[in-house]
Design an enzyme around this catalytic site. Structure first.
Site, PDB file in Angstrom:
ATOM      1  N   LYS B  79       0.864  -1.195   0.089  1.00 22.21           N
ATOM      2  CA  LYS B  79       0.245  -0.099  -0.113  1.00 22.21           C
ATOM      3  C   LYS B  79       1.009   1.387   0.029  1.00 22.21           C
ATOM      4  CE  LYS B  79      -3.856   1.908   2.562  1.00 22.21           C
ATOM      5  NZ  LYS B  79      -4.718   1.607   3.962  1.00 22.21           N
ATOM      6  N   SER B 154      -9.725   1.829   2.836  1.00 23.23           N
ATOM      7  CA  SER B 154      -8.579   2.606   2.068  1.00 23.23           C
ATOM      8  C   SER B 154      -7.790   1.821   1.476  1.00 23.23           C
ATOM      9  CB  SER B 154      -8.045   3.472   2.646  1.00 23.23           C
ATOM     10  OG  SER B 154      -7.138   3.159   3.739  1.00 23.23           O
ATOM     11  N   SER B 178      -9.655  -0.581   7.048  1.00 24.97           N
ATOM     12  CA  SER B 178      -9.422  -0.466   5.882  1.00 24.97           C
ATOM     13  C   SER B 178      -8.561  -1.758   5.242  1.00 24.97           C
ATOM     14  CB  SER B 178      -8.484   0.697   5.813  1.00 24.97           C
ATOM     15  OG  SER B 178      -9.038   1.887   5.885  1.00 24.97           O
TER      16      SER B 178
END
Lengths: 100, 484, 482
Positions: B79, B154, B178
């Protein structure tokens, strides 16, 4: 809880954000809305509750006072938007020797 | 052999022994990227050449009998809020669009030490603020199961990369759900470790007391593998725990018969309807069939989770994001004077949702409002934590079962106009971040649609009991495989 | 101006003498090239996290203990949020409502007696970087070497009533912190910074007036000047019917005046909240005891011991114990040299001024107890005179070495050949019949003094004065008898 213009402006100032006139109303409305929602916490009796500060339960583990290497000036400055020699360059600061 | 379908754990073993070329294995994922990335948009940065060089290097070591590591030759998608030395780390934000750290996050260092290869950086809601990845300033990510829908967020890019077979493993980060929520929406496994289990060093902070890095994978075994690599004490993170890291793989296939699994009744209320409810009920039924004991439990302060979360997360965020001032790194606009430079850089660099949260966070910490909002939320957090410790303690639970998300993936723009509704996406996941314990989302019965829309089952464990929830998740995964 | 009273409370920031910074492993050192002692943590790079330096905590505990404070059993770090170019994270890690130490009091010498200052609290925090200004360009420049250096902030109540009290407190505080090894307290280098809160009130009043805070005081000398100036400014304003604004004043050393900070005085709202990256620190009682036990002797105790065990006068003991290193050197010397009175005068009359003249710190000097004892032995044996002792001592302080060797290399060793000296004495007496006359007339002191001078000059100062004197007296007495 009413967010008036003055309060909204002081928050923006602390947060170092500036919004244009049309955005300002929108942000203020969203803030108002969310504050109304979180107002539900007033239902709770919290007088004798100890607030949680940190999610870790144990005491801080301390670091020994031993040197590790610093990163080196060029790496530290490698992402600087503006540099002057060995320094980060910023707009002129008016008050010499004084931080707030 | 079908590299993309093989577990990463198995691939690493074959690469170590020289029975599988890392370059070949990697190539299978690069092909998937060529095929699908254009439509999915999971990545913000891919370095094919560097990844291939690393894979070839691994193969040379393997042929010399020197290949090492639990992730030997396995590519990992990371990420984009996790720092990678020499590879830009943007947090999905304009303000860090060109930021190239010179240091690796602890987890990235661990991945490299175990022979893993950083494949690229995945898209995300800006600074991890969002539940659909629509808040990325740098690109759109689509749900690989249905391109008209969001991948969740997210960590939407990481979930989509795994779901689309573009990476066998990915790292995401959690603040309020997330990892688990996009895992649920994309049909992959996603785990949020106990706070302190995985070092946060190098994870760009959103809300420090809630943030935790977690693995995403196509199967439970691989999630366990990546957790095992990344977990453990790191002297650079004061909140990192000294608790020993067990061998997660060892007990993965132990039976779950007789385990006590709690179902918190507050999670079955009005926010869980229709397909979501059906899916969850069927999942619980499956556990009954496996011989688990299903126990009704109560988490009485569930109603206050989102309020508490909103206040604490935004308060910490307002401080964590203060460093983006255009001085040392990141976007700089406006040059007139100091005040103007800082405000311009931040105003131009942050997107609307980030600004909204900074504003809220600044407000709740402000003098005159601190006690009424921030302090109250910290106290409510104590009650929410106690809910969990009581449930685990008094009801002697091994784990709890809840849905991971109230609804399956929604269409683009469906919730974007209403931040509050978006916050409510985290209703089943955020409590665990507030309490600090661990939870996993594992693919459950999908919502009937064409194509079917994935839904995740959440298994919540007590602090540092990742081993238990992985084992339960693995049993569920096997039972689901047997069904299909 | 009469009838007004000054009320001052002090916030003193002291850099702690650790090897590394407060929250990262970068070196804590003054004077390195800009931005060379910086890492992701102290530069506030995204993703970096703080880790607490144990040594800084222990030096903070020692400071608290030495100031009579309670050490918290559980202390917490907090974030103080504000924007400034030298503050890399946009917040300073400090301590707010759970400081490391609180509730102390500190007795210090003042005006022949002593005075007590209440210590409200002492807490740990990190220093900011440094902004460098250059008149020739439009910008400012940021150096982060200092960012993250550990500080302890020591806060007193509003207990001072004059600038002299403040000076005396600062001097005693500096001495104390140097003794316990917490800091070198060098104000010119910024390792001790003092920010007084000043208000004035009518004498006899018990309420407090509006206070201003003075920043940018860069030397001990400026403290009194800045306070006197600000006192005058406030009383003049009040007497002319004005009022005092609660604001921050900057001291300008060149102009000798204070002026309000020019940057817009926003209502600062620091939004303190618990630092989520650092769990609370539990301090067990036995840790406090271990730290207490490891603490060096404090100045007052050492002074008393010097009086008692070395038989020194109170005043001399105070001078000797003003600095830890100086008194430690004295103590080492005293172990090797039993004549403490001579040692004391050597230290106070000679060594102090040598160190001051040469601008040498005791710890940087090359002096050793062995060399001092060896020097005093030479003196006792008459190998060197008092002036030469001082000259050799200065050389020892600057460059070290062996006293006999220094004396030899400088041709200082005294001539003690009695035949040679005797010949010169005889010659001097022969050349000065009036001295003989003086001697006979009972003005011996004057005669000997005059003749001594002539002989010493004739020997270029190398004759042993004791021998010269003895021979002069002998020969003059002989002549008087004959």
């Amino acid at each position: 809880m009413e967010i008036d213009d003055e309060l909204a402006r002081s928050i923006l100032k602390l947060a170092k954000l500036k919004l244009r006139g049309d955005e300002f109303g929108e942000y203020r409305r969203r803030l108002q809305e969310i504050l109304e929602y979180v107002g539900m916490l007033d239902e709770l009796d919290l007088k004798s509750v100890v607030p949680t500060a940190c999610a870790a339960d144990s005491s801080t583990i301390l670091r020994d006072d031993d040197g590790t290497e610093s990163s080196g000036r060029d790496r530290i400055l490698s992402n600087a938007p503006s540099r002057a020699g060995a320094f980060f360059k910023v707009p002129r600061i008016i008050d010499q020797g004084g931080c707030p | 052999m079908d590299s993309v379908r093989m577990t990463a754990a198995r691939a690493a073993g074959l690469i170590r022994s020289g029975d599988l070329k890392s370059a070949e294995y990697l190539d299978a994922f690069l092909k998937a990227i060529s095929d699908r990335e254009r439509e999915v948009g999971a990545f913000l940065t891919i370095d094919r050449a560097a990844a291939m060089r690393a894979a070839e290097e691994t193969d040379r070591s393997a042929s010399a009998g020197k290949a090492r590591g639990r992730l030997c030759g396995v590519p990992v998608a990371v990420k984009d809020n996790i720092c990678t030395a020499g590879m830009r780390t943007t947090c999905g934000s304009r303000i860090l669009e060109n930021f190239i750290p010179f240091y690796d996050a602890h987890v990235v260092k661990r991945i490299r030490e175990e022979g893993g290869i950083v494949l690229g950086k995945t898209n995300m809601d800006e600074f991890a603020m969002g539940s659909s990845t629509e808040n990325s300033a740098l690109g759109v990510t689509r749900n690989p199961r249905d391109l008209s829908r969001v991948p969740g967020g997210s960590s939407g890019g990481s979930a989509a990369a795994v779901a689309a077979g573009m990476a066998p493993l990915a790292l995401g980060s959690e603040t309020g759900g997330s990892v688990r929520q996009p895992a649920s929406l994309c049909g992959v496994v996603g785990l949020k470790p106990t706070y302190g289990r995985v070092s946060r060093y190098g994870l760009v902070a959103f809300a420090s007391s809630l943030d935790q890095i977690g693995p995403l994978a196509a199967c439970v075994e691989d999630a366990a593998l990546l957790l095992g690599v990344t977990a453990g004490r790191d002297s650079k993170d004061s909140t990192s725990s000294e608790e020993e890291v067990p061998d997660y793989a060892a007990s993965l296939d132990d039976p779950i018969c007789g385990l006590r699994l709690g179902v918190p009744r507050e999670y079955l209320g009005e926010c869980l309807k229709g397909d979501g409810r059906d899916s969850f009920d069927r999942a619980v039924g499956l556990f009954r069939d496996m011989g688990a004991e299903i126990v009704d439990v109560s988490l009485p302060h569930t109603r206050y989770v989102i309020s508490t979360y909103c206040i604490i997360a935004t308060a910490e965020a307002s401080s964590n994001l203060a460093r983006y001032d255009g001085m040392r790194y990141g976007l700089r606009t406006g040059e007139d004077d100091l005040e103007d430079l800082v405000s311009s850089s931040r105003t131009d660099g942050f997107g609307p949702e980030v600004k909204r949260r900074i504003i809220l966070g600044t407000f709740v910490l402000g003098s005159g409002y601190y006690d009424a909002f921030y302090l109250k939320a910290r106290k409510a957090r104590t009650l929410i934590r106690e809910d969990f410790s009581k449930a685990f303690g008094e009801s002697r639970l091994d784990a709890m079962l809840t849905p991971a998300s109230p609804v399956p993936a929604f269409r683009f723009g469906e919730k974007a106009g209403n931040p509050l509704e978006m916050y409510l996406c985290d209703v089943f996941t955020a409590a665990v971040n507030l309490a600090g314990n661990c939870a996993i989302s594992v693919p459950s019965f999908p919502a009937p649609a064409s194509p079917p829309l994935p839904l995740g089952l959440q298994i919540i464990g007590d602090a540092f009991r990742e081993q238990v929830i992985l084992r339960i998740a693995r049993a569920f995964e096997k039972a689901m495989e047997a069904k299909s | 101006m009469t009838g007004w009273e000054m009320v001052v409370g002090l916030e003193v920031h002291v850099q702690l003498k650790t090897r590394t910074k407060m929250f990262c492993g970068c070196e804590n050192r003054f004077g390195a090239p800009p931005n060379s002692l910086v890492c992701p943590v102290c530069a506030g790079m995204p993703g970096s996290l703080p880790t607490v330096n144990r040594k800084a905590v222990e030096l903070g505990m020692m400071t608290g203990i030495a100031l009579g404070c309670r050490i918290a059993s559980r202390t917490m770090f907090d974030r103080k949020n504000y924007f400034y170019p030298d503050l890399p994270k946009g917040y300073q890690i400090s301590q707010f409502d759970r400081p490391l130490a609180s509730g102390g009091s500190f007795r210090f010498p003042f005006g022949g007696g002593s005075m007590e200052a209440s210590i409200t609290r002492a807490h740990l925090e990190e220093d900011s970087g440094k902004n460098v200004h250059d008149a020739s360009t439009d910008g400012s420049f940021v150096d982060l070497n200092r960012a993250g250096v550990p500080l302890i902030e020591i806060v007193t109540g509003p207990v001072f009533r004059s600038a002299r009290e403040v000076s005396a407190y600062l001097a005693a505080l500096k001495q104390l912190l140097q003794y316990i090894g917490a800091s070198d307290c060098n104000m010119e280098r910024g390792s001790l910074r003092c920010e007084p809160n000043v208000s004035v009130r009518k004498a006899g009043s018990t309420s407090l007036g509006t206070k201003t805070e003075i920043k940018n005081i860069n030397s001990f000398k400026s403290v009194e000047k800045a306070l006197e100036y600000e006192f005058r400014r406030q009383t003049e304003a009040l007497e002319s019917g004005g009022r005092i604004l609660q604001q921050t004043m900057l001291w300008d050393d060149v102009a000798g005046s204070t002026a309000p900070m020019r940057s817009k005085e926003e209502a600062h709202d620091y939004r303190y909240f618990p630092e989520p990256d650092i769990p609370p620190l539990e301090i067990a009682a036995d840790w406090v005891e271990r730290v207490r036990a490891s603490m060096p002797e404090l100045p007052d105790a050492r002074k008393r011991r010097f009086v008692e065990s070395f038989g020194l006068r109170e005043y001399d003991a105070a001078v000797l114990t003003a600095s830890r290193d100086f008194s430690s050197l004295f103590e080492e010397c005293a172990r090797l040299w039993p004549n403490r009175r001579r040692l004391c005068s050597l230290f106070i009359t000679d060594l102090l001024s040598i160190l001051a003249d040469e601008k040498i710190e005791v710890c940087d000097s090359r002096l050793s107890a062995q060399s001092v004892a060896s020097l005093l032995r030479m003196e006792e044996e008459g190998a060197v005179g008092k002036n030469q002792v001082r000259e050799i001592l200065a050389e020892l302080a600057k460059a070290g070495g062996d006293p006999p060797a220094i004396a030899a290399s400088r041709g200082m060793v005294q001539l003690r050949d009695e035949d040679e000296i005797g010949a010169l004495v005889t010659k001097a007496i022969a050349e000065s019949p009036e001295s003989v006359a003086d001697f006979r007339a009972g003005r011996g002191k004057r005669a000997i003094g005059f003749l001594m001078g002539n002989v010493v000059r004739a020997m270029n100062g190398k004759g042993d004065p004791k021998i010269i004197r003895r021979l002069l007296v002998e020969k003059l007495e002989n002549q008087s008898r004959s």
